[in-house]
Design a protein around this motif. Structure first.
Motif, PDB file in Angstrom:
ATOM      1  N   LEU A   2      -8.685   8.570 -20.515  1.00  0.00           N
ATOM      2  CA  LEU A   2      -9.325   8.316 -19.225  1.00  0.00           C
ATOM      3  C   LEU A   2      -8.910   9.360 -18.192  1.00  0.00           C
ATOM      4  N   ALA A   3      -7.627   9.749 -18.227  1.00  0.00           N
ATOM      5  CA  ALA A   3      -7.138  10.776 -17.297  1.00  0.00           C
ATOM      6  C   ALA A   3      -7.815  12.116 -17.560  1.00  0.00           C
ATOM      7  N   PHE A   4      -7.977  12.464 -18.850  1.00  0.00           N
ATOM      8  CA  PHE A   4      -8.636  13.722 -19.191  1.00  0.00           C
ATOM      9  C   PHE A   4     -10.080  13.729 -18.702  1.00  0.00           C
ATOM     10  N   LYS A   5     -10.774  12.609 -18.903  1.00  0.00           N
ATOM     11  CA  LYS A   5     -12.170  12.505 -18.452  1.00  0.00           C
ATOM     12  C   LYS A   5     -12.262  12.672 -16.938  1.00  0.00           C
ATOM     13  N   ARG A   6     -11.379  11.988 -16.217  1.00  0.00           N
ATOM     14  CA  ARG A   6     -11.418  12.057 -14.760  1.00  0.00           C
ATOM     15  C   ARG A   6     -11.074  13.452 -14.263  1.00  0.00           C
ATOM     16  N   ARG A   7     -10.085  14.087 -14.874  1.00  0.00           N
ATOM     17  CA  ARG A   7      -9.709  15.442 -14.470  1.00  0.00           C
ATOM     18  C   ARG A   7     -10.869  16.404 -14.706  1.00  0.00           C
ATOM     19  N   TRP A   8     -11.571  16.252 -15.821  1.00  0.00           N
ATOM     20  CA  TRP A   8     -12.714  17.120 -16.125  1.00  0.00           C
ATOM     21  C   TRP A   8     -13.819  16.928 -15.085  1.00  0.00           C
ATOM     22  N   GLU A   9     -14.097  15.664 -14.726  1.00  0.00           N
ATOM     23  CA  GLU A   9     -15.139  15.390 -13.729  1.00  0.00           C
ATOM     24  C   GLU A   9     -14.801  16.049 -12.394  1.00  0.00           C
ATOM     25  N   LEU A  10     -13.553  15.892 -11.964  1.00  0.00           N
ATOM     26  CA  LEU A  10     -13.136  16.489 -10.696  1.00  0.00           C
ATOM     27  C   LEU A  10     -13.136  18.014 -10.774  1.00  0.00           C
ATOM     28  N   GLY A  11     -12.798  18.532 -11.959  1.00  0.00           N
ATOM     29  CA  GLY A  11     -12.772  19.982 -12.147  1.00  0.00           C
ATOM     30  C   GLY A  11     -14.133  20.627 -12.024  1.00  0.00           C
ATOM     31  N   GLN A  12     -15.213  19.842 -12.249  1.00  0.00           N
ATOM     32  CA  GLN A  12     -16.568  20.370 -12.097  1.00  0.00           C
ATOM     33  C   GLN A  12     -16.872  20.740 -10.645  1.00  0.00           C
ATOM     34  N   VAL A  13     -16.040  20.232  -9.728  1.00  0.00           N
ATOM     35  CA  VAL A  13     -16.247  20.502  -8.304  1.00  0.00           C
ATOM     36  C   VAL A  13     -15.136  21.369  -7.722  1.00  0.00           C
ATOM     37  N   PHE A  14     -13.882  21.069  -8.130  1.00  0.00           N
ATOM     38  CA  PHE A  14     -12.751  21.647  -7.412  1.00  0.00           C
ATOM     39  C   PHE A  14     -11.981  22.742  -8.163  1.00  0.00           C
ATOM     40  N   SER A  15     -12.297  22.995  -9.412  1.00  0.00           N
ATOM     41  CA  SER A  15     -11.597  24.073 -10.107  1.00  0.00           C
ATOM     42  C   SER A  15     -11.983  25.419  -9.501  1.00  0.00           C
ATOM     43  N   CYS A  16     -11.121  26.407  -9.687  1.00  0.00           N
ATOM     44  CA  CYS A  16     -11.365  27.737  -9.092  1.00  0.00           C
ATOM     45  C   CYS A  16     -12.677  28.329  -9.571  1.00  0.00           C
ATOM     46  N   ASN A  17     -12.955  28.190 -10.866  1.00  0.00           N
ATOM     47  CA  ASN A  17     -14.187  28.762 -11.419  1.00  0.00           C
ATOM     48  C   ASN A  17     -15.431  28.143 -10.787  1.00  0.00           C
ATOM     49  N   CYS A  18     -15.390  26.815 -10.604  1.00  0.00           N
ATOM     50  CA  CYS A  18     -16.551  26.132 -10.044  1.00  0.00           C
ATOM     51  C   CYS A  18     -16.722  26.440  -8.568  1.00  0.00           C
ATOM     52  N   GLN A  19     -15.617  26.553  -7.844  1.00  0.00           N
ATOM     53  CA  GLN A  19     -15.701  26.836  -6.422  1.00  0.00           C
ATOM     54  C   GLN A  19     -16.191  28.262  -6.151  1.00  0.00           C
ATOM     55  N   ASN A  20     -15.879  29.172  -7.079  1.00  0.00           N
ATOM     56  CA  ASN A  20     -16.324  30.561  -6.927  1.00  0.00           C
ATOM     57  C   ASN A  20     -17.743  30.774  -7.449  1.00  0.00           C
ATOM     58  N   SER A  21     -18.286  29.735  -8.094  1.00  0.00           N
ATOM     59  CA  SER A  21     -19.627  29.840  -8.668  1.00  0.00           C
ATOM     60  C   SER A  21     -20.679  29.479  -7.629  1.00  0.00           C
ATOM     61  N   LEU A  22     -21.858  30.065  -7.783  1.00  0.00           N
ATOM     62  CA  LEU A  22     -22.969  29.767  -6.886  1.00  0.00           C
ATOM     63  C   LEU A  22     -23.751  28.545  -7.340  1.00  0.00           C
ATOM     64  N   ILE A  23     -23.381  28.017  -8.521  1.00  0.00           N
ATOM     65  CA  ILE A  23     -24.088  26.861  -9.069  1.00  0.00           C
ATOM     66  C   ILE A  23     -23.635  25.585  -8.342  1.00  0.00           C
ATOM     67  N   THR A  24     -24.565  24.778  -7.937  1.00  0.00           N
ATOM     68  CA  THR A  24     -24.251  23.525  -7.258  1.00  0.00           C
ATOM     69  C   THR A  24     -23.668  22.527  -8.242  1.00  0.00           C
ATOM     70  N   PRO A  25     -22.536  21.871  -7.935  1.00  0.00           N
ATOM     71  CA  PRO A  25     -21.947  20.877  -8.845  1.00  0.00           C
ATOM     72  C   PRO A  25     -22.938  19.772  -9.172  1.00  0.00           C
ATOM     73  N   PRO A  26     -22.889  19.216 -10.401  1.00  0.00           N
ATOM     74  CA  PRO A  26     -23.841  18.177 -10.795  1.00  0.00           C
ATOM     75  C   PRO A  26     -23.704  16.900  -9.967  1.00  0.00           C
TER      76      PRO A  26
END
Length: 320
Positions: free
Chosen positions: A191-215
């Motif tokens: 459950l922790a891994f799933k939640r971390r992955w979901e949050l990472g889609q928005v707040f990880s460095c790669n996602c924040q530097n991307s121009l793609i809008t989070p799902p």
């Protein structure tokens, strides 16, 4: 000034290619066809048991283990990774299907899986401990029903995995928590891994530097003032499961994410996997790898360790 190591690295690389080429030619030309088939089947099984965690499912109570191999290994995947051995995977698997897997009618099943989320360059195989699979799904049945949004019958779910040409990932609708639970990583860790992955889609460095809008933009869980605070918590507290085996051991332990504030569930997992690790070392120190593995694969009763093998397969192998 120290002498450069570059020429030595080149020589070592050339030597490795030479030895690999000689070994390949030897097995291709010198060994009889049947001997070569036996070598390939055993090599694939050894890779699965020792390197991919299949031993913990076969001799322990890890419900499922999964392996992924490259169909056409590159230099990097062969030279730098233990998980991709130097032999033709597809041919070895075809031989196992023909000579062994068609005879499995007991507690264990080996399957080739089609993972539609992966590209066609990989080859995916799973081993299922049926007894442990049913036991695990039954234990977490409410969670399975909730996350899959439907009523689940453990036996029907197992049949769907075994009978349909779909990957376990597809059957579980890509739910990372359920996937982790069925792979034996524990409820809290999954459950922790799933939640971390979901949050990472928005707040990880790669996602924040991307121009793609989070799902989606996740709401913070109870106890956190913001979703970003929750993500930073997971970043700080995540760790990796480690039963501290020797680096020289031929057997790899399971690898998955845990939280640093190790709970009772993770401690029990560590105890269980340490016991299975020790058991595997002792079992394979006693005799021939092929016979030991096949005897156990042919077991019909998961609660015993009696050796009930399919004699026709053993005789066929031993007479080659």
């Amino acid at each position: 000034m120290k002498k450069s190591l570059y020429p030595l690295q080149i020589k070592a690389l050339l030597l490795w290619f030479s030895l690999a080429g000689l070994a390949f030619c030897f097995f291709q030309k010198k060994l009889p066809v049947l001997k070569k088939e036996n070598f390939l089947m055993e090599a694939l099984l050894q890779s699965m048991i020792f390197e991919q965690g299949f031993g913990y499912t076969l001799f322990g109570n890890k419900p499922v283990s999964l392996a992924e191999y490259f169909l056409n290994p590159s230099f990097n995947t062969i030279f730098f990774s233990k998980k991709n051995s130097f032999f033709p995977i597809v041919e070895a698997w075809s031989l196992l299907e023909k000579n062994v897997l068609c005879h499995l009618q007991g507690n264990y099943i080996l399957l080739k899986q089609v993972d539609r989320t992966k590209n066609s360059s990989t080859f995916q195989v799973i081993i299922i401990n049926k007894f442990s699979f049913l036991q695990t799904v039954t234990k977490y049945l409410d969670l399975f029903c909730k996350l899959l949004e439907k009523k689940i019958d453990p036996k029907e779910l197992l049949d769907e995995v075994i009978l349909n040409q779909r990957s376990l990932w597809d059957i579980l609708k890509g739910n990372r928590a359920l996937y982790g639970i069925i792979l034996g990583y524990g409820e809290k860790n999954s459950l922790a891994f799933k939640r971390r992955w979901e949050l990472g889609q928005v707040f990880s460095c790669n996602c924040q530097n991307s121009l793609i809008t989070p799902p989606f933009y996740p709401k913070p869980s109870r106890g956190f003032s913001s979703s970003e605070e929750e993500y930073r918590y997971f970043e700080e507290q995540q760790g990796f499961f480690d039963i501290q085996t020797s680096s020289l051991s031929p057997l790899n332990p399971p690898c998955f994410m845990i939280m640093k504030d190790i709970d009772i569930e993770t401690k029990l997992l560590a105890k269980k996997y340490k016991e299975t690790f020790k058991q595997l070392i002792e079992i394979y120190a006693e005799g021939d790898f092929w016979s030991i593995t096949l005897d156990h694969l042919m077991q019909k009763d998961a609660s015993t360790l009696n050796k009930t093998s399919n004699s026709c397969i053993l005789v066929k192998y031993e007479n080659n």
